[in-house]
Design a protein around this motif. Sequence first.
Motif: not given
Lengths: 315, 570
Positions: A81-82, A85, A261-262, A274, B512-513, B517, B520, B524, B543
């Motif tokens: 999904r990233d 996006r 980031m969205e 990544i 890392e991902t 996240k 984030e 947020k 998520d």
Amino acid sequence: MDNETVVKVPRKKFNSAYIKRHYQLYLLLLLPLIYLIIFKYLPMWYVLIAFKKYSIVQSITEMPWAKNHGFEYFIKAFKNRDFLRALRNTVKLNLLDLLFGFPVPIIFALILNELRLKKFKKVVQTITYMPHFLSWVIIYGLALQLFAPSTGFVNLLLGKMGLEAIPFLNDANTWVKTYIGLGIWQSFGWNSIIYLAAMAGISPELYEAASVDGAGRFQKMWHITLPGIKPTIVVLLIMALGNVIGSGFDRPFALQNKLVMENAEVIATFVYKIGIKGLQFSLTTAVGLFQSIINVFFLLGANWLSRRLGERGIW
Amino acid sequence: MKRRVISLVLACTMAFSLAACSGGAAEAPAEAPANNETEAAAEEPEAAAPEETAEVASELVDGKFPDTRHISVEVYDRGNDGGSDPTNNMYTEYIKKGMLDKYNVEVEFVAVPRWTETDEINNLLAGGSAPDICVTYSYPTVKTYADMGGILDMRPYIDDYKDILPNLWGWLGESNLYWDSDPNDGTTWAIEAKLANMNRVLTFVRKDWLDTLGLKEPTTKAEFHDMLVAFKDNADKLLGKDAGKMVPYSVSYDVGWRAATLIESFIDPKISDKEYYVNGFDDRKLTENGTKDAIKLLNEWYNEGLMWKDFAIYGSGDTTEDDMMKAGYVGAFTHNWDYPFRNGEDSIQANLARLVGPEAKYVAIDPFEDKNGGHTKFLAGPIDRKVFFPATNDEPLASMLYLDFISDPETIQYLQIGDEGVTHNVLDDGSFEIIAATGDAIQNSGMNIDYTITCNGLHLTTDELTKNSLAHSYAGIDPEDVLHANDIANTDTIIGINVKVGDIEAEGGVGETLSAKRDEIYDKAVSAPVADFDKVWEEGLSDYLSAGGQAIIDERTEKWDAQYTSENIR
């Protein structure tokens, strides 16, 4: 990720005497040619990484093929999904850039072209070029000084006037506007150069004839200047379209933060995070390859379209 | 900002090195010119290791190499204002001379930027030009490269050379040397440096503000909140014309670290080892039970205007927040237990005294009570950085000897306290007082931890000396403040344990991902409107879980159950 635009020389019959006569010129050509081969063509071989299980200690031929006939990482990417996006954001930001950013230098060049006062024109030109030479890191520094939510100059000013602060950098949607706006500010002066050059090539006789016929300023702009620079506009448009899912790395990377980031994660920054930070080299090479292929299609499509519309295209 | 510049440069270099790293193994030895005899061994490290032992024992003559060897060692570059050159200063000279005299090994230091160390090490490894001895805080990086065959298994060297590595064994012991060993086959990709001082995160408050307003040091969350409100309401009194710049409580984008004590206070102090481990992949505790409540509280404070509004738009390594602390705008913050004391003349404390006044200073407090009324702090295990040898290391013996040299108590002591009169004074009780050094003698990192790569925290030749010197180990800082902070840091601590269940496959490649996240989500959630908090948190967390978080939790649960029969293993 950048696309090389290949400019073709008009075809000449191969003639060794011709080469002998101009050998100095060919020698001069040699150096850039070597550069292109080493840094642009040889690395292409390594797109194979996208189809292989990457290892730092093996050579590209030794690495084992990835699963699913080598397409494991492409499948992975499209399930991620990233990545989707990032893909969506890349297209979105680039289209917005094109929509708002593309016409600005043309309009600016038209206005500048109408100026009589040479000195003033020069000064304006110089000032508007300048941001082009600033790196995005510096521009982000400026943006922080101006737009930070509580300490930015603009928001402090708004506060003094009793208005609400504008979340230039910390709201995902407003950030898009800031991103586009800063992009335009940074590049419109520089991008107008090529249009100004094209305008300089338009024969003054046309303007004189139009004046005799009683054409006004706007009529002259519309019927002489614009058609005069149309080929230039088309070439630049094709090149811009060819980059619609490509993107520079430094601009989004320098401007993004965790809150936006969205909308701010684009393919280039995704690949960096990544692939390079997260060590998934095969996955991100696959992403990069996909991106390049789409870009080539866009480029071909735009070129085809422009020919259909009676323009020259870029080849 | 600096991080961004560096990252840009990195990205560019990476683009090239990806292209250039054609035959990793084939090219690498050529890049690190070394001894001809050992070059062959480097290409097949594992196979060659056992047979090399016998050969190597005879390689040393009287404990020395007969011919001069050359190794390169990573050192962090912190880019301190007015710091010394990390690759060439008084301390590197000491190490170089020591290694040359003792073992006939030439040492070269390779600077790696501290705040982007993982990226940089990645690039160096991928480019086949990593130093012979590498250091990182990120085990996943080590693991990833190990899986690609890019890292030497240290186990044979640790075991076979045990006799000639008395200091290394004496200091790290089996616990740290084998910490990352595979429970099945013993492979050890990295050894863990020892945390001599396990103090972690504390909350600091401006003592002079408390005094001005006649407030007590808060001991509960409610009191802490009231204190923040009092700071905010009295901004004019405390800051005068700069009232608008006041930040009652400050965190950075790294909320998980910078609110760690608050988050930990919401976790059940009686949490089982299993539950803590299963949810413990993220070292910022995102998925532990209780974290959400902590962030919800922060979110309320944020919306009451008690926190730094712009925290999320400044990235790692940015000094804006430090500058605000130095200038005296920040009332309270949570950070490493000695944060305001670090860096001598440039410490936050020293700057405050200079810019605001001699009475201005931060003191440590312990305001976040847990559900039992204690002040639980979850510490990591006694481990710190991971030291590893890339596959391009063709001097494993010389490298092991380096680790032994750097773990020698005498070496550690010299690196930490330097020369008398230059970096320290000897006090009446024989303990050391660190003084601000200049030029070549400046320590870029607290107690030179960047050189003592097997040790983090003051560790002198005797425990007595260490204890007495700790309070005096921050130049220009009141020893009482340091002791006070140290006491609080040691209150109600729970020390992390080494859970050995083997590799968790789900953890590969997602670190890392997931940490991106996590940041984030934290950022947020803290800055969301109160009404949106639950939505933002749940969306973010789901998520996170579906991007790999859940798979890790499941596999950790499964492997725990396979290895242990009890929920608690201490």
